[in-house]
Design a protein around this motif. Structure first.
Motif, PDB file in Angstrom:
ATOM      1  N   ALA A   1      31.694   1.528  26.025  1.00  0.00           N
ATOM      2  CA  ALA A   1      30.488   2.017  26.372  1.00  0.00           C
ATOM      3  C   ALA A   1      29.548   0.856  27.036  1.00  0.00           C
ATOM      4  O   ALA A   1      29.316  -0.065  28.218  1.00  0.00           O
ATOM      5  N   ARG A   2      28.987   0.677  25.513  1.00  0.00           N
ATOM      6  CA  ARG A   2      27.949  -1.167  25.435  1.00  0.00           C
ATOM      7  C   ARG A   2      28.253  -2.236  25.503  1.00  0.00           C
ATOM      8  O   ARG A   2      28.645  -3.271  25.857  1.00  0.00           O
ATOM      9  N   PHE A   3      29.561  -2.177  24.858  1.00  0.00           N
ATOM     10  CA  PHE A   3      31.026  -3.339  25.030  1.00  0.00           C
ATOM     11  C   PHE A   3      31.155  -4.048  25.725  1.00  0.00           C
ATOM     12  O   PHE A   3      31.030  -4.628  26.846  1.00  0.00           O
TER      13      PHE A   3
ATOM     14  N   PRO B   1      46.477   5.068  15.231  1.00  0.00           N
ATOM     15  CA  PRO B   1      44.602   6.196  15.554  1.00  0.00           C
ATOM     16  C   PRO B   1      44.168   4.873  16.210  1.00  0.00           C
ATOM     17  O   PRO B   1      43.435   5.571  17.123  1.00  0.00           O
ATOM     18  N   ASP B   2      44.275   4.284  16.009  1.00  0.00           N
ATOM     19  CA  ASP B   2      43.203   3.121  15.982  1.00  0.00           C
ATOM     20  C   ASP B   2      43.727   2.854  17.566  1.00  0.00           C
ATOM     21  O   ASP B   2      42.271   2.991  18.290  1.00  0.00           O
ATOM     22  N   SER B   3      44.556   2.277  18.001  1.00  0.00           N
ATOM     23  CA  SER B   3      44.448   2.086  19.502  1.00  0.00           C
ATOM     24  C   SER B   3      44.729   3.250  21.046  1.00  0.00           C
ATOM     25  O   SER B   3      44.218   3.237  21.669  1.00  0.00           O
ATOM     26  N   LEU B   4      44.949   4.425  19.264  1.00  0.00           N
ATOM     27  CA  LEU B   4      44.608   5.828  20.648  1.00  0.00           C
ATOM     28  C   LEU B   4      43.249   6.350  20.928  1.00  0.00           C
ATOM     29  O   LEU B   4      43.254   6.729  21.761  1.00  0.00           O
ATOM     30  N   ALA B   5      42.481   6.226  19.583  1.00  0.00           N
ATOM     31  CA  ALA B   5      41.006   6.625  19.708  1.00  0.00           C
ATOM     32  C   ALA B   5      40.428   5.384  20.587  1.00  0.00           C
ATOM     33  O   ALA B   5      39.227   6.152  21.307  1.00  0.00           O
ATOM     34  N   LEU B   6      41.162   4.139  21.111  1.00  0.00           N
ATOM     35  CA  LEU B   6      40.759   2.814  21.856  1.00  0.00           C
ATOM     36  C   LEU B   6      41.161   3.404  23.298  1.00  0.00           C
ATOM     37  O   LEU B   6      40.034   3.388  24.116  1.00  0.00           O
ATOM     38  N   THR B   7      42.122   3.705  23.159  1.00  0.00           N
ATOM     39  CA  THR B   7      42.351   4.127  24.375  1.00  0.00           C
ATOM     40  C   THR B   7      41.393   5.454  24.903  1.00  0.00           C
ATOM     41  O   THR B   7      41.436   5.428  26.378  1.00  0.00           O
ATOM     42  N   ALA B   8      41.849   5.995  24.408  1.00  0.00           N
ATOM     43  CA  ALA B   8      40.327   7.763  25.451  1.00  0.00           C
ATOM     44  C   ALA B   8      39.392   6.979  25.323  1.00  0.00           C
ATOM     45  O   ALA B   8      38.936   7.784  26.429  1.00  0.00           O
ATOM     46  N   ALA B   9      38.825   6.344  24.385  1.00  0.00           N
ATOM     47  CA  ALA B   9      37.549   5.929  25.036  1.00  0.00           C
ATOM     48  C   ALA B   9      36.851   4.855  25.919  1.00  0.00           C
ATOM     49  O   ALA B   9      36.351   5.228  27.245  1.00  0.00           O
ATOM     50  N   ALA B  10      37.862   3.676  25.823  1.00  0.00           N
ATOM     51  CA  ALA B  10      38.600   2.976  27.522  1.00  0.00           C
ATOM     52  C   ALA B  10      38.354   3.377  28.588  1.00  0.00           C
ATOM     53  O   ALA B  10      37.971   3.248  29.644  1.00  0.00           O
TER      54      ALA B  10
ATOM     55  N   LEU C   1      36.261   2.930  32.037  1.00  0.00           N
ATOM     56  CA  LEU C   1      36.294   1.819  33.236  1.00  0.00           C
ATOM     57  C   LEU C   1      38.291   2.138  34.040  1.00  0.00           C
ATOM     58  O   LEU C   1      38.677   2.961  32.699  1.00  0.00           O
ATOM     59  N   PRO C   2      38.434   1.980  35.078  1.00  0.00           N
ATOM     60  CA  PRO C   2      40.271   2.097  34.948  1.00  0.00           C
ATOM     61  C   PRO C   2      41.421   0.798  34.617  1.00  0.00           C
ATOM     62  O   PRO C   2      40.885  -0.052  33.615  1.00  0.00           O
TER      63      PRO C   2
END
Length: 316
Positions: free
Chosen positions: A3-5, A24-33, A37-38
């Motif tokens: 969110a800060r990014f 795991p890296d991209s899954l965690a990022l997807t969950a946060a993203a 935002l949409p």
């Protein structure tokens, strides 16, 4: 952190994409993203491993379950140029660029990936740029996890109950990055007493700040000295050596690099740049310097013609 990014780098965006491998890296990022935002998940299927289509389908389903507004599988043909890793990376970035629809693309590179990139750059000996690592924000590419250790993304997936794909290539010792990850970095951590990955990432940040400043100076210098002379149509605008010679070494070589890239060069090494630079600083009538070009069936040569550097394109 994501969110800060977004507040720092994507304030004008009403949507973004995330490159999702299913790991795991991209899954965690997807969950946060998807919470910020949409988000559209873009899953690249390289087709290099048995069952890759099933892995891609699973990742697509996970993305939708995590709240992504859309998820698309992009199937690519991986060539051979530059070796398997480079070819797969080139195919992946081309596919992401074509599918993003003008939106920023989040990439799940972590601090550990940054440390590995710095070590690879040290091994190549290609100068400060290769050691400066990846940029957090290099439009359209966004890397909000560059300050996060890989272990944290695994913990996030475990907490969310996500079953991440474990890429077998990540344990294949034929790949240099795998050996850095599994052998070199643990040894450095042991010998130097820990904190090596963080130190390498800090080094990348410091070098990137210096490099960006010098690159800006070089861009200003290049725009001020490019001339269009009476040269063959197979070349681009030449550079007058009298304008190049007084520049500081680091700026002059960056001017030459920018000029070569504008002419279609790719993958330039420090050795090649210094050889072209010698046409200015140590001119003794030597011949031209071959540099790699992006266009197929085309070679590039940087040479000196009287008091001008000229870049020629020659059909193979």
């Amino acid at each position: 952190m994501v969110a800060r990014f977004a507040g720092d780098h994507a304030a004008g965006s009403d949507r973004w994409c995330v490159a999702l491998s299913g790991g795991p890296d991209s899954l965690a990022l997807t969950a946060a993203a998807a919470e910020v935002l949409p988000t559209t998940a873009l899953i690249v299927d390289h087709g290099l491993q048995p069952g890759s289509a099933s892995v891609a389908t699973t990742a697509r389903d996970q993305a939708l379950a995590l709240g992504c507004v859309a998820a698309e599988v992009l199937r690519v043909d991986v060539g051979t140029t530059g070796g398997p890793e480079a070819a797969a990376r080139s195919a992946r970035y081309r596919a992401l660029e074509a599918a993003r629809g003008g939106a920023p693309v989040l990439l799940a590179h972590t601090l550990d990936d940054q440390a590995e990139t710095v070590l690879l750059g040290l091994g190549r000996g290609s100068g400060a740029r290769s050691i400066a690592g990846m940029k957090p924000y290099d439009p359209p590419w966004c890397r909000p996890l560059l300050g996060v250790r890989r272990d944290l993304t695994h913990l996030v997936c475990a907490e969310l109950g996500l079953s991440a794909w474990q890429d077998p290539h990540n344990s294949d010792r034929r790949f240099t990055r795998v050996r850095l990850r599994g052998e070199v970095l643990p040894l450095l951590e042991d010998v130097l007493g820990g904190g090596v990955a963080e130190a390498l990432a800090r080094t990348a940040t410091a070098l990137r700040e210096d490099t960006d400043t010098l690159d800006g100076m070089a861009a200003d210098a290049l725009s001020g000295i490019v001339e269009v002379g009476d040269v063959p149509t197979t070349s681009i605008a030449p550079l007058p050596t009298a304008a190049l010679a007084p520049l500081p070494d680091a700026v002059r070589r960056r001017v030459i690099r920018g000029w070569l890239l504008a002419g279609g060069a790719v993958g330039l090494t420090d050795v090649q740049l210094r050889a072209v630079d010698a046409l200015v600083t140590a001119w003794r009538g030597q011949g031209g310097v071959a540099v790699p070009g992006a266009a197929p069936r085309m070679r590039l040569f940087a040479g000196r013609r009287k008091d001008m550097l000229v870049l020629y394109r020659e059909a193979v």
